[in-house]
Design a protein around this motif. Sequence first.
Motif, PDB file in Angstrom:
ATOM      1  N   ARG A  38      -8.182 -20.166  25.111  1.00 19.16           N
ATOM      2  CA  ARG A  38      -8.535 -20.129  26.536  1.00 19.16           C
ATOM      3  C   ARG A  38      -8.073 -21.387  27.255  1.00 19.16           C
ATOM      4  NH1 ARG A  38      -8.749 -16.598  30.093  1.00 19.16           N
ATOM      5  NH2 ARG A  38      -6.938 -17.929  30.446  1.00 19.16           N
ATOM      6  N   ALA A  39      -8.118 -22.497  26.539  1.00 15.59           N
ATOM      7  CA  ALA A  39      -7.736 -23.762  27.156  1.00 15.59           C
ATOM      8  C   ALA A  39      -6.217 -23.876  27.327  1.00 15.59           C
ATOM      9  CB  ALA A  39      -8.253 -24.930  26.319  1.00 15.59           C
ATOM     10  N   SER A  40      -5.465 -23.123  26.508  1.00 14.14           N
ATOM     11  CA  SER A  40      -4.005 -23.275  26.545  1.00 14.14           C
ATOM     12  C   SER A  40      -3.294 -22.147  27.287  1.00 14.14           C
ATOM     13  CB  SER A  40      -3.460 -23.355  25.111  1.00 14.14           C
ATOM     14  OG  SER A  40      -3.764 -22.162  24.406  1.00 14.14           O
ATOM     15  N   LEU A  41      -3.963 -21.021  27.525  1.00 18.68           N
ATOM     16  CA  LEU A  41      -3.309 -19.893  28.185  1.00 18.68           C
ATOM     17  C   LEU A  41      -3.356 -20.034  29.700  1.00 18.68           C
ATOM     18  CD1 LEU A  41      -4.550 -16.835  26.089  1.00 18.68           C
ATOM     19  CD2 LEU A  41      -2.444 -18.154  25.843  1.00 18.68           C
ATOM     20  N   PRO A  42      -2.329 -19.514  30.397  1.00 20.15           N
ATOM     21  CA  PRO A  42      -2.346 -19.572  31.867  1.00 20.15           C
ATOM     22  C   PRO A  42      -3.427 -18.661  32.438  1.00 20.15           C
ATOM     23  CG  PRO A  42      -0.498 -18.263  31.091  1.00 20.15           C
ATOM     24  CD  PRO A  42      -1.104 -18.894  29.874  1.00 20.15           C
ATOM     25  N   SER A  43      -3.802 -18.938  33.664  1.00 15.94           N
ATOM     26  CA  SER A  43      -4.882 -18.174  34.297  1.00 15.94           C
ATOM     27  C   SER A  43      -4.473 -16.737  34.589  1.00 15.94           C
ATOM     28  CB  SER A  43      -5.307 -18.862  35.602  1.00 15.94           C
ATOM     29  OG  SER A  43      -4.181 -18.971  36.481  1.00 15.94           O
ATOM     30  N   THR A  44      -3.169 -16.425  34.503  1.00 18.04           N
ATOM     31  CA  THR A  44      -2.709 -15.054  34.762  1.00 18.04           C
ATOM     32  C   THR A  44      -3.031 -14.123  33.593  1.00 18.04           C
ATOM     33  OG1 THR A  44      -0.533 -15.661  33.874  1.00 18.04           O
ATOM     34  CG2 THR A  44      -0.835 -15.796  36.267  1.00 18.04           C
ATOM     35  N   ILE A  45      -3.463 -14.687  32.474  1.00 21.98           N
ATOM     36  CA  ILE A  45      -3.811 -13.872  31.307  1.00 21.98           C
ATOM     37  C   ILE A  45      -5.327 -13.861  31.139  1.00 21.98           C
ATOM     38  CG2 ILE A  45      -3.607 -13.642  28.805  1.00 21.98           C
ATOM     39  CD1 ILE A  45      -0.858 -14.903  28.980  1.00 21.98           C
ATOM     40  N   GLU A  46      -5.895 -12.676  31.222  1.00 23.90           N
ATOM     41  CA  GLU A  46      -7.346 -12.501  31.062  1.00 23.90           C
ATOM     42  C   GLU A  46      -7.649 -12.184  29.601  1.00 23.90           C
ATOM     43  OE1 GLU A  46     -10.921  -9.411  32.416  1.00 23.90           O
ATOM     44  OE2 GLU A  46      -8.862  -9.179  33.178  1.00 23.90           O
ATOM     45  N   ILE A  47      -8.670 -12.860  29.056  1.00 22.66           N
ATOM     46  CA  ILE A  47      -9.098 -12.609  27.674  1.00 22.66           C
ATOM     47  C   ILE A  47     -10.354 -11.757  27.699  1.00 22.66           C
ATOM     48  CG2 ILE A  47      -9.916 -13.625  25.522  1.00 22.66           C
ATOM     49  CD1 ILE A  47      -8.260 -16.058  26.074  1.00 22.66           C
ATOM     50  N   ARG A  48     -10.298 -10.635  27.016  1.00 22.70           N
ATOM     51  CA  ARG A  48     -11.475  -9.776  26.856  1.00 22.70           C
ATOM     52  C   ARG A  48     -11.793  -9.678  25.368  1.00 22.70           C
ATOM     53  NH1 ARG A  48      -9.844  -4.591  30.672  1.00 22.70           N
ATOM     54  NH2 ARG A  48      -9.686  -5.737  32.664  1.00 22.70           N
TER      55      ARG A  48
ATOM     56  N   PRO B  46     -16.299 -16.927   0.407  1.00 26.35           N
ATOM     57  CA  PRO B  46     -16.965 -16.072   1.405  1.00 26.35           C
ATOM     58  C   PRO B  46     -17.089 -16.811   2.742  1.00 26.35           C
ATOM     59  CG  PRO B  46     -18.167 -16.067  -0.670  1.00 26.35           C
ATOM     60  CD  PRO B  46     -17.151 -17.168  -0.768  1.00 26.35           C
ATOM     61  N   VAL B  47     -16.532 -16.226   3.788  1.00 29.19           N
ATOM     62  CA  VAL B  47     -16.614 -16.828   5.125  1.00 29.19           C
ATOM     63  C   VAL B  47     -17.000 -15.754   6.128  1.00 29.19           C
ATOM     64  CG1 VAL B  47     -14.909 -18.616   4.631  1.00 29.19           C
ATOM     65  CG2 VAL B  47     -14.143 -16.437   5.543  1.00 29.19           C
ATOM     66  N   GLU B  48     -17.639 -16.202   7.208  1.00 26.24           N
ATOM     67  CA  GLU B  48     -17.991 -15.299   8.296  1.00 26.24           C
ATOM     68  C   GLU B  48     -16.859 -15.346   9.317  1.00 26.24           C
ATOM     69  OE1 GLU B  48     -21.688 -16.954   9.408  1.00 26.24           O
ATOM     70  OE2 GLU B  48     -22.835 -15.814   7.922  1.00 26.24           O
ATOM     71  N   ILE B  49     -16.282 -14.186   9.594  1.00 26.95           N
ATOM     72  CA  ILE B  49     -15.073 -14.151  10.414  1.00 26.95           C
ATOM     73  C   ILE B  49     -15.372 -14.278  11.907  1.00 26.95           C
ATOM     74  CG2 ILE B  49     -14.986 -11.623  10.696  1.00 26.95           C
ATOM     75  CD1 ILE B  49     -11.964 -11.839  10.184  1.00 26.95           C
ATOM     76  N   VAL B  50     -16.584 -13.901  12.346  1.00 24.66           N
ATOM     77  CA  VAL B  50     -16.913 -13.945  13.776  1.00 24.66           C
ATOM     78  C   VAL B  50     -16.796 -15.354  14.338  1.00 24.66           C
ATOM     79  CG1 VAL B  50     -18.728 -13.604  15.482  1.00 24.66           C
ATOM     80  CG2 VAL B  50     -18.283 -11.844  13.785  1.00 24.66           C
ATOM     81  N   PRO B  51     -17.398 -16.362  13.691  1.00 26.71           N
ATOM     82  CA  PRO B  51     -17.266 -17.721  14.248  1.00 26.71           C
ATOM     83  C   PRO B  51     -15.819 -18.199  14.304  1.00 26.71           C
ATOM     84  CG  PRO B  51     -19.029 -17.631  12.614  1.00 26.71           C
ATOM     85  CD  PRO B  51     -18.293 -16.346  12.518  1.00 26.71           C
ATOM     86  N   ILE B  52     -14.999 -17.796  13.326  1.00 28.89           N
ATOM     87  CA  ILE B  52     -13.591 -18.216  13.327  1.00 28.89           C
ATOM     88  C   ILE B  52     -12.866 -17.606  14.517  1.00 28.89           C
ATOM     89  CG2 ILE B  52     -11.421 -18.132  12.042  1.00 28.89           C
ATOM     90  CD1 ILE B  52     -13.034 -18.077   9.470  1.00 28.89           C
ATOM     91  N   VAL B  53     -13.124 -16.317  14.783  1.00 32.38           N
ATOM     92  CA  VAL B  53     -12.490 -15.648  15.924  1.00 32.38           C
ATOM     93  C   VAL B  53     -12.921 -16.299  17.230  1.00 32.38           C
ATOM     94  CG1 VAL B  53     -12.359 -13.482  17.209  1.00 32.38           C
ATOM     95  CG2 VAL B  53     -12.210 -13.466  14.714  1.00 32.38           C
ATOM     96  N   LYS B  54     -14.212 -16.613  17.348  1.00 31.68           N
ATOM     97  CA  LYS B  54     -14.705 -17.239  18.580  1.00 31.68           C
ATOM     98  C   LYS B  54     -14.080 -18.622  18.789  1.00 31.68           C
ATOM     99  CE  LYS B  54     -19.194 -14.896  18.920  1.00 31.68           C
ATOM    100  NZ  LYS B  54     -20.677 -15.083  18.887  1.00 31.68           N
ATOM    101  N   GLU B  55     -13.980 -19.379  17.705  1.00 32.54           N
ATOM    102  CA  GLU B  55     -13.386 -20.722  17.821  1.00 32.54           C
ATOM    103  C   GLU B  55     -11.921 -20.628  18.241  1.00 32.54           C
ATOM    104  OE1 GLU B  55     -12.559 -24.731  15.110  1.00 32.54           O
ATOM    105  OE2 GLU B  55     -13.407 -22.943  14.210  1.00 32.54           O
ATOM    106  N   ALA B  56     -11.181 -19.666  17.651  1.00 35.37           N
ATOM    107  CA  ALA B  56      -9.778 -19.501  18.012  1.00 35.37           C
ATOM    108  C   ALA B  56      -9.627 -19.114  19.479  1.00 35.37           C
ATOM    109  CB  ALA B  56      -9.128 -18.458  17.118  1.00 35.37           C
ATOM    110  N   LEU B  57     -10.494 -18.210  19.953  1.00 33.92           N
ATOM    111  CA  LEU B  57     -10.429 -17.792  21.360  1.00 33.92           C
ATOM    112  C   LEU B  57     -10.757 -18.948  22.296  1.00 33.92           C
ATOM    113  CD1 LEU B  57     -12.065 -14.241  21.186  1.00 33.92           C
ATOM    114  CD2 LEU B  57      -9.662 -14.798  21.571  1.00 33.92           C
ATOM    115  N   LYS B  58     -11.669 -19.808  21.845  1.00 32.79           N
ATOM    116  CA  LYS B  58     -12.023 -20.975  22.670  1.00 32.79           C
ATOM    117  C   LYS B  58     -10.811 -21.898  22.815  1.00 32.79           C
ATOM    118  CE  LYS B  58     -15.431 -24.716  22.942  1.00 32.79           C
ATOM    119  NZ  LYS B  58     -16.589 -25.364  22.261  1.00 32.79           N
ATOM    120  N   LEU B  59     -10.095 -22.107  21.698  1.00 31.56           N
ATOM    121  CA  LEU B  59      -8.889 -22.939  21.756  1.00 31.56           C
ATOM    122  C   LEU B  59      -7.811 -22.292  22.626  1.00 31.56           C
ATOM    123  CD1 LEU B  59      -8.592 -24.077  18.027  1.00 31.56           C
ATOM    124  CD2 LEU B  59      -9.155 -25.526  19.985  1.00 31.56           C
TER     125      LEU B  59
END
Length: 674
Positions: A403-413, A388-401
Amino acid sequence: GKGAYVFATGAPLLDAQGNRVGAIESIRDITERKQMEEALEGSEQQLADIISFLPDATFVIDRYGKVIAWNRAMEEMTGIKAEDMLGKDQYEYSMPFYGKRRPLLVDLVLKPDQEIEAEYVNIQSKDGVLVGDSYTPGLGGGHMYMSGTAAVLRDSKGNVVGAIESIRDVTDRRRMEVALKESEERYRLIFDHAPLGIVHFNHAGVVQDCNGKFLEILGTSRERILGFDMLNEMHDPAMCQAVQAALAGKLGYFEGECDCVPGCKPLPIRAIYKRITATDGAFLGGVGLIEDIAERKRAEEDKERLEAQLRQAQKMEAVGTLAGGIAHDFNNILMAIVGYTEMAAHQLPGENVVRQNLIQVLKAANRAKELVNQILTFSRQREQERKPVEIVPIVKEALKLLRASLPSTIEIRQSLLLTANQSLVLADPTQIHQIMMNLCTNAADAMSETGGTLEVGLEEIMVDSGVHHADLKEGPHVQLKVRDTGQGMEREVLERIFDPFFTTKHPGKGTGMGLAVVHGIVKRHHGTITVSSDPETGSTFHVYLPLIRNAVEVPPEPQASEPPTGNEKILFVDDEETLVSLGKQILEYLGYTVTATTNSMEALDLFRIDPERFDLVVTDMTMPQMTGIDLSSALMDFRPDIPIILCTGFSEKVTEENTKSLGIRELIMKPFAI
């Protein structure tokens, strides 16, 4: 002075009493009539002679059906002499041919009979002459065909006086015609049912004939193709050159994608054209054999894809073999990093900045440990455990990673409509992280040139009769949405997007395994994945995973605690000098008395001298001279109850089950914390 023919009539003269008193004679000149009769007799004889010497079997009947002429050829054909047939009637003349009395053509010209005419082959009538072929069972043992020609005979005044028929043996001709017809039928049968398309064209390249397979391959009709000018109306220049080569006496060849007939869909074909000539050398045009090679092309593509998959599988097998070796050595390195870092952290106060930095080092080392586990899972050398795992923290951690690697021309919502305790799924957290990273990385690649928006959403949906997902069971599910505004996909690409090794990226940019792996992970988690795409608006992926509630509790995060201490005597064995030093230092720090060695044979000798000296043995698995399992077995020969802990960075053959069966108390995977 030349003499004459006369006709004289004489009679007596009598008186009233009947007495002869004289005589009277009447004389008429009949020279002209006599000359005509002699001429007629000469003509009839001449006609009889002509009929007699005609090469074709010929006979004549008068208007009453009596035979008045039966020539020599007729005698030879029937075996009946003229004297035996002349004067016969009642269709006697038909007996030699049919074995029964029946009308012949000679009768039909006098009195037509449609029923009898129907028994003849190719019967024709023109200007009073009747021609027809007929099978004659009475001649030649019943295997002869005769061709008859009949006409009426008229006198000088035009009155019908009889009829004449000439009969010719056409058995050989008939047999040739039958053989020719059968040959043509066989040719047509082969032509029409050939597995290849066949086309015949004249000296100008105009289509004269073709078979059904040709029409099927080109997707056209016979009406459209007959008369088609292959030299001037065909779109493909290479195909025209092949036809021209054939007409010039060479072998014309074409293979490739061809737009042959206007309005027909281009298709891959192979064509061979050849000039054809008659036996006398006359130029008859050319013939072409057309083969639809779409299936062959697909087979070749499939073969190439399978070969590529085999090469990739061999690479992955090599990666798997390499992964095991890397895992062992890398985990040993991590063991030293984790161990010494923990030792250093434990010797510092809790609020010390250096201690906090060391804790970050430990987190990085644990992430490296998980990376090794992912490599082993990818190479199928380790099964992932679902919990059993909580998926929200995993999604947030992936988005954090990301954000650091994507160019500024791509907006994350992001639109995460679930809280952490609402997003519980039974899953492997590493693989859920992999799903996020793969989907978001693909989305970013689709927007790499133009930029755009990456939308990530999480929400709960209820799957029931109103929400149709064939692969999902009814109940609550978490829906993960990943949407991009980049270049979408055509339908052909969309249909193959989850195929292993399928990629639209340039060589070196992708393996074609990303989405296949995602699809496999989702299926193993009893979920499903859908995709919609449009070349103008981008792509959207939806991942559905079953939610679990009140069934299990999420295992709490391990909390830092003081390690247990003791005063027992421990024999510590590892072939790595660094790990031996680390293990001795940690265990002595915790109060234990430690005898450490890097040589398994030396450890065995130490134990053999005094088996009761040690309370516990900690040994590495992979060592020269003697493995950890072999050492454990030898130690238990001297003391069966000795507790043994086996440590390993990685080994395919070592599992908790088989170590327990050997009497080993515990199996610990490196790196491990204090």
